[in-house]
Motif scaffolding. Structure first.
Motif, mmCIF file in Angstrom:
data_model
loop_
_atom_site.group_PDB
_atom_site.id
_atom_site.type_symbol
_atom_site.label_atom_id
_atom_site.label_comp_id
_atom_site.label_asym_id
_atom_site.label_seq_id
_atom_site.Cartn_x
_atom_site.Cartn_y
_atom_site.Cartn_z
ATOM 1 N N TRP A 149 0.847 -1.186 0.000
ATOM 2 C CA TRP A 149 0.000 0.000 0.000
ATOM 3 C C TRP A 149 0.884 1.237 0.000
ATOM 4 O O TRP A 149 1.924 1.276 0.662
ATOM 5 C CB TRP A 149 -0.924 0.000 1.216
ATOM 6 C CG TRP A 149 -2.047 -0.977 1.092
ATOM 7 C CD1 TRP A 149 -2.122 -2.220 1.645
ATOM 8 C CD2 TRP A 149 -3.245 -0.791 0.340
ATOM 9 N NE1 TRP A 149 -3.284 -2.840 1.281
ATOM 10 C CE2 TRP A 149 -4.011 -1.977 0.485
ATOM 11 C CE3 TRP A 149 -3.765 0.246 -0.444
ATOM 12 C CZ2 TRP A 149 -5.250 -2.155 -0.121
ATOM 13 C CZ3 TRP A 149 -5.006 0.068 -1.045
ATOM 14 C CH2 TRP A 149 -5.730 -1.100 -0.881
ATOM 15 N N VAL A 150 0.466 2.252 -0.759
ATOM 16 C CA VAL A 150 1.293 3.449 -0.967
ATOM 17 C C VAL A 150 0.455 4.691 -0.706
ATOM 18 O O VAL A 150 -0.733 4.744 -1.074
ATOM 19 C CB VAL A 150 1.853 3.483 -2.412
ATOM 20 C CG1 VAL A 150 2.654 4.760 -2.659
ATOM 21 C CG2 VAL A 150 2.716 2.254 -2.666
ATOM 22 N N THR A 151 1.070 5.697 -0.080
ATOM 23 C CA THR A 151 0.390 6.961 0.185
ATOM 24 C C THR A 151 1.274 8.128 -0.220
ATOM 25 O O THR A 151 2.483 7.969 -0.421
ATOM 26 C CB THR A 151 0.023 7.089 1.681
ATOM 27 O OG1 THR A 151 -0.826 8.228 1.868
ATOM 28 C CG2 THR A 151 1.278 7.270 2.541
ATOM 29 N N SER A 152 0.682 9.295 -0.311
ATOM 30 C CA SER A 152 1.424 10.513 -0.610
ATOM 31 C C SER A 152 2.174 10.982 0.630
ATOM 32 O O SER A 152 1.696 10.844 1.759
ATOM 33 C CB SER A 152 0.456 11.607 -1.083
ATOM 34 O OG SER A 152 1.064 12.881 -1.021
ATOM 35 N N LEU A 153 3.365 11.546 0.441
ATOM 36 C CA LEU A 153 4.117 12.110 1.548
ATOM 37 C C LEU A 153 3.467 13.386 2.074
ATOM 38 O O LEU A 153 3.660 13.762 3.232
ATOM 39 C CB LEU A 153 5.558 12.409 1.111
ATOM 40 C CG LEU A 153 6.469 11.210 0.853
ATOM 41 C CD1 LEU A 153 7.792 11.671 0.274
ATOM 42 C CD2 LEU A 153 6.700 10.438 2.150
ATOM 43 N N VAL A 154 2.729 14.064 1.229
ATOM 44 C CA VAL A 154 2.123 15.346 1.604
ATOM 45 C C VAL A 154 0.763 15.141 2.261
ATOM 46 O O VAL A 154 0.434 15.774 3.270
ATOM 47 C CB VAL A 154 1.991 16.261 0.364
ATOM 48 C CG1 VAL A 154 1.302 17.570 0.741
ATOM 49 C CG2 VAL A 154 3.361 16.527 -0.246
ATOM 50 N N HIS A 155 -0.052 14.250 1.706
ATOM 51 C CA HIS A 155 -1.400 14.043 2.208
ATOM 52 C C HIS A 155 -1.431 12.864 3.173
ATOM 53 O O HIS A 155 -0.605 11.964 3.095
ATOM 54 C CB HIS A 155 -2.361 13.782 1.039
ATOM 55 C CG HIS A 155 -2.239 14.792 -0.061
ATOM 56 N ND1 HIS A 155 -1.351 14.644 -1.109
ATOM 57 C CD2 HIS A 155 -2.870 15.969 -0.268
ATOM 58 C CE1 HIS A 155 -1.455 15.681 -1.921
ATOM 59 N NE2 HIS A 155 -2.375 16.494 -1.432
ATOM 60 N N ARG A 156 -2.384 12.862 4.076
ATOM 61 C CA ARG A 156 -2.480 11.794 5.061
ATOM 62 C C ARG A 156 -3.809 11.044 4.908
ATOM 63 O O ARG A 156 -4.540 10.819 5.875
ATOM 64 C CB ARG A 156 -2.344 12.349 6.480
ATOM 65 C CG ARG A 156 -0.979 12.951 6.772
ATOM 66 C CD ARG A 156 -0.796 13.192 8.257
ATOM 67 N NE ARG A 156 -0.902 11.959 9.033
ATOM 68 C CZ ARG A 156 0.106 11.108 9.234
ATOM 69 N NH1 ARG A 156 1.296 11.334 8.690
ATOM 70 N NH2 ARG A 156 -0.073 10.020 9.972
ATOM 71 N N LEU A 157 -4.097 10.678 3.674
ATOM 72 C CA LEU A 157 -5.344 9.968 3.420
ATOM 73 C C LEU A 157 -5.378 8.600 4.094
ATOM 74 O O LEU A 157 -6.465 8.053 4.318
ATOM 75 C CB LEU A 157 -5.549 9.815 1.910
ATOM 76 C CG LEU A 157 -5.876 11.097 1.132
ATOM 77 C CD1 LEU A 157 -6.044 10.772 -0.335
ATOM 78 C CD2 LEU A 157 -7.138 11.754 1.673
ATOM 79 N N HIS A 158 -4.201 8.041 4.398
ATOM 80 C CA HIS A 158 -4.175 6.722 5.021
ATOM 81 C C HIS A 158 -4.741 6.735 6.440
ATOM 82 O O HIS A 158 -4.994 5.677 7.011
ATOM 83 C CB HIS A 158 -2.749 6.164 5.033
ATOM 84 C CG HIS A 158 -1.742 7.062 5.688
ATOM 85 N ND1 HIS A 158 -1.221 8.165 5.054
ATOM 86 C CD2 HIS A 158 -1.182 7.016 6.928
ATOM 87 C CE1 HIS A 158 -0.360 8.757 5.864
ATOM 88 N NE2 HIS A 158 -0.324 8.087 7.002
ATOM 89 N N ASP A 159 -4.958 7.941 7.003
ATOM 90 C CA ASP A 159 -5.575 8.040 8.330
ATOM 91 C C ASP A 159 -7.097 8.161 8.252
ATOM 92 O O ASP A 159 -7.774 8.142 9.286
ATOM 93 C CB ASP A 159 -5.015 9.261 9.075
ATOM 94 C CG ASP A 159 -3.556 9.082 9.462
ATOM 95 O OD1 ASP A 159 -3.144 7.921 9.654
ATOM 96 O OD2 ASP A 159 -2.832 10.088 9.556
ATOM 97 N N ALA A 160 -7.625 8.325 7.037
ATOM 98 C CA ALA A 160 -9.069 8.548 6.888
ATOM 99 C C ALA A 160 -9.855 7.262 7.140
ATOM 100 O O ALA A 160 -9.369 6.147 6.939
ATOM 101 C CB ALA A 160 -9.370 9.075 5.489
ATOM 102 N N ASP A 161 -11.090 7.437 7.586
ATOM 103 C CA ASP A 161 -11.988 6.306 7.824
ATOM 104 C C ASP A 161 -13.381 6.695 7.331
ATOM 105 O O ASP A 161 -13.997 7.611 7.875
ATOM 106 C CB ASP A 161 -12.034 5.968 9.310
ATOM 107 C CG ASP A 161 -12.872 4.737 9.595
ATOM 108 O OD1 ASP A 161 -13.092 3.939 8.656
ATOM 109 O OD2 ASP A 161 -13.311 4.584 10.749
ATOM 110 N N PRO A 162 -13.868 6.059 6.263
ATOM 111 C CA PRO A 162 -13.248 4.933 5.548
ATOM 112 C C PRO A 162 -12.070 5.381 4.689
ATOM 113 O O PRO A 162 -11.979 6.546 4.300
ATOM 114 C CB PRO A 162 -14.389 4.396 4.699
ATOM 115 C CG PRO A 162 -15.269 5.590 4.466
ATOM 116 C CD PRO A 162 -15.200 6.381 5.737
#
Length: 291
Positions: A167-180
């Motif tokens: 799984w990959v995320t952006s260094l700038v955005h923190r979408l991986h913390d979002a729910d859902p």
């Protein structure tokens, strides 16, 4: 004006550097130790610098020797390449190869370009497509070689390397913390259902499909722009993005084997030569594979 450096002297210099010992170097190149010492002395006289420091346990490069080393390697590599090219029988005929989009701009371009330059009479056709499509084309005798992903250890062939999907995320955005979790996936992909989505479901992670793409380039654009997190081969993570690890609460999606498949219908010297170049292209990745 000093005399030019002889290639034989550079070859001896490289062997002594690799063995750190005049006696071992002499055995490797089939000469006496005194002959090796004489060659090194001639090279030092030609350059006007001492190249090795002698010690009780062998020899070590001086500052001048360290500076000479990369040039010596380049010269000898170029001479070896020229010799191989001149002595190699010219190849011709068609070669058709299928590759995943993930490697079309990273691992394989240099290998395929070098092959075309060395064998200009060979007509190389490249099919950039999904693994399932390239496997089917190989069976229909529409391809001679295919680089494919194997997620379940079910595909026979030569394993070039292991390139896990993460799984990959952006260094700038923190979408991986979002729910859902907003995710980007391939359109109509059984792999996404069986591996990507299941990896989230098995860890109780809620998600929503925020972006659908037909190519890995589309997925990379989505994650880089902060529209979603996505799954990519570890070797294919774009700049400005990072892998999501277990510390972030994300599991490894799969441990994909990258496999080289060959046509069962026929083989030629040109096909075998291109297969060798592909193998060489993946060697750095194979060396970095986790143990």
């Amino acid at each position: 004006m000093r005399e030019p450096i002889e290639s034989d002297l550079l070859r001896t210099f490289l062997v002594v550097t690799e063995t750190s010992n005049f006696s071992a170097a002499a055995q490797r190149i089939g000469r006496t130790q005194s002959a090796v010492s004489a060659q090194v002395k001639r090279l030092e006289d030609t350059i006007g610098e001492t190249l090795f420091e002698r010690g009780a346990r062998g020899v070590a490069l001086t500052g001048a020797g360290t500076r000479l080393l990369p040039y010596a390697r380049r010269v000898i590599d170029l001479l070896n390449e020229a010799t191989a090219t001149i002595r190699t029988k010219p190849l011709d005929g068609p070669v058709r190869i299928g590759i995943p989009e993930e490697y079309s701009q990273t691992v394989l371009p240099a290998a395929l370009a070098a092959f075309s330059v060395r064998h200009p009479a060979v007509e190389v056709t490249i099919s950039c497509d999904y693994t399932s499509h390239n496997l089917a084309a190989l069976e229909r005798d529409e391809l001679d070689l295919a680089v494919v992903f194997d997620w379940s250890n079910q595909i026979n062939g030569e394993v070039l390397c292991i390139d896990p999907t993460v799984w990959v995320t952006s260094l700038v955005h923190r979408l991986h913390d979002a729910d859902p979790l907003p995710i980007a996936i391939y359109r109509n992909s059984t792999w996404c259902r069986d591996f990507a989505l299941r990896s989230l479901e098995q860890h109780g992670r809620r998600y929503r499909i925020a972006f659908i793409a037909d190519t890995s380039s589309g997925l990379k654009n989505a994650v880089a722009a902060g529209l979603a997190v996505t799954t990519l081969s570890r070797s294919n993570i774009p700049p400005g993005c990072r892998e999501l690890t277990s510390a972030d609460g994300f599991p490894l999606v799969d441990s994909s084997r990258v496999v080289l498949r060959r046509s069962r219908h026929h083989s030629t010297a040109a096909i075998r030569e291109l297969a060798e170049r592909v193998r060489e292209a993946f060697q750095p990745m194979a060396a970095l594979a986790p143990t």
